[in-house]
Design an enzyme around this catalytic site. Structure first.
Site, short mmCIF file in Angstrom:
data_model
loop_
_atom_site.label_atom_id
_atom_site.label_comp_id
_atom_site.label_asym_id
_atom_site.label_seq_id
_atom_site.Cartn_x
_atom_site.Cartn_y
_atom_site.Cartn_z
N TYR A 75 39.52 53.06 56.67
CA TYR A 75 38.61 51.99 56.26
C TYR A 75 38.09 51.25 57.49
O TYR A 75 38.81 50.49 58.14
CB TYR A 75 39.32 51.00 55.33
N PRO A 77 39.59 49.99 39.72
CA PRO A 77 39.79 49.77 38.29
C PRO A 77 38.60 49.13 37.61
O PRO A 77 38.54 49.07 36.38
CB PRO A 77 41.01 48.83 38.26
N GLY A 119 35.50 50.33 38.29
CA GLY A 119 34.43 51.30 38.45
C GLY A 119 33.54 51.04 39.64
O GLY A 119 32.33 51.21 39.57
#
Length: 322
Positions: A54, A203, A205
């Site tokens: 990341y 969670p 989307g």
């Protein structure tokens, strides 16, 4: 608090995915990200999730700077195994070799400014290295005190079983939401058979389930590459979000979506990602919502339009996306 897995890991009921603070979802705002991290800890959201890919280490460095002085308040998870070049960010590789495992953890510990991480995941499987070799090397990190618990991310049921036979897994991280149900067929049952906790990422989307997407995503926003965010799929999926909004709980669509996931079992600890305090606070409020069984079943019937990724080959081959 919840017990994650069967090795004694205790985590907050909800975690915080930190990827978007440094990577993938538009411009970073370090000041607001730092404030969001501190607010999370103050609210009892102590399960922080990052990865070395990341921002090519930037996210770990951000978390390390922020939690300095608060390390004892944090259950810290990071991941390794996806490789890349910041000069060519679209390229991706995979490395699960024992040598890489050992070098990756040392690099993560330096960036995080800690002497151990609580949970260490293999981020994606390396098709060139048997998972037994990778997990064997990861187990050595536990013995060395650099890692407390082990996990894998986006692995198949068979791979999870093989990995767990080498060293007990505490968690499996996979995408799971009202709009991403892949794991329910085989991954979820094997996790429950083996007593492994489930950590759903995205969670909401990737923001789709919030009903509050920006009118126009930034040019470098990762979601522009995802089929569900492309026309006409996006229009159809936003119509489904309206159905979630129609579930009357004096709650936002995001809160209802999180409450649905939390209703799936005490072994489920979602890690919704955000880089803003107001969204963090909205997400935490989902912990106070208890959905009726009829609503849980009705919401489960929603079917989004479009695949999770443009290339879904990782489902079989365990390679690809973030």
């Amino acid at each position: 608090m919840k017990l994650l897995g069967q090795q004694g890991a205790e985590v907050s009921d909800l975690g915080l995915g930190c990827m978007g603070m440094s990577f993938a979802y538009g411009a970073a705002d370090e000041g607001e990200s730092v404030a969001t991290l501190h607010r999370a800890l103050d609210l009892g959201v102590t399960f922080l999730d990052t990865a070395d890919i990341y921002g090519f280490g930037a996210n770990e460095e951000l978390i390390g700077r922020t939690i300095a002085g608060r390390r004892d308040d944090v259950f810290l998870a990071t991941k390794f195994g996806i490789t890349g070049d910041p000069l060519q960010p679209e390229t991706r590789g995979f490395n699960g070799s024992p040598e890489y495992v050992r070098s990756a953890i040392d690099a993560s510990l330096r960036r995080l400014g800690v002497d151990h991480v609580d949970l260490y995941y293999q981020h994606r499987m390396d098709p060139a290295v048997p998972v037994e070799e990778t997990i064997g090397a990861m187990s050595e990190l536990v013995s060395a005190g650099k890692v407390r618990y082990l996990g894998v991310s986006e692995a198949s049921a068979e791979t999870i079983r093989r990995a767990h036979s080498v060293h007990p897994l505490t968690a499996v991280q996979s995408e799971w939401s009202l709009f991403s149900r892949d794991i329910e067929e085989s991954v979820l049952p094997v996790c429950r058979e083996l007593g492994i906790g489930i950590v759903p990422y995205s969670p909401l989307g990737r923001g789709l389930l919030t009903g509050a997407l920006p009118a126009d995503l930034a040019a470098d926003d990762y979601r522009r590459t995802l089929p569900r965010f492309a026309a006409p799929n996006l229009t159809a999926n936003l119509a489904l979000v309206a159905e979630i909004r129609a579930v009357r709980y004096d709650a936002t669509p995001a809160q209802v979506a999180l409450a649905w996931l939390l209703a799936q079992g005490n072994d489920v600890v979602p890690i919704p990602g955000t880089k803003r305090r107001r969204y963090l606070e909205d997400n935490v409020a989902a912990l106070g919502i208890s959905l009726a069984a009829d609503d849980v079943r009705a919401l489960a019937k929603l079917t989004p339009v479009g695949d999770r990724y443009a290339d879904m080959s990782w489902v079989a081959g365990e390679t690809a996306a973030l």
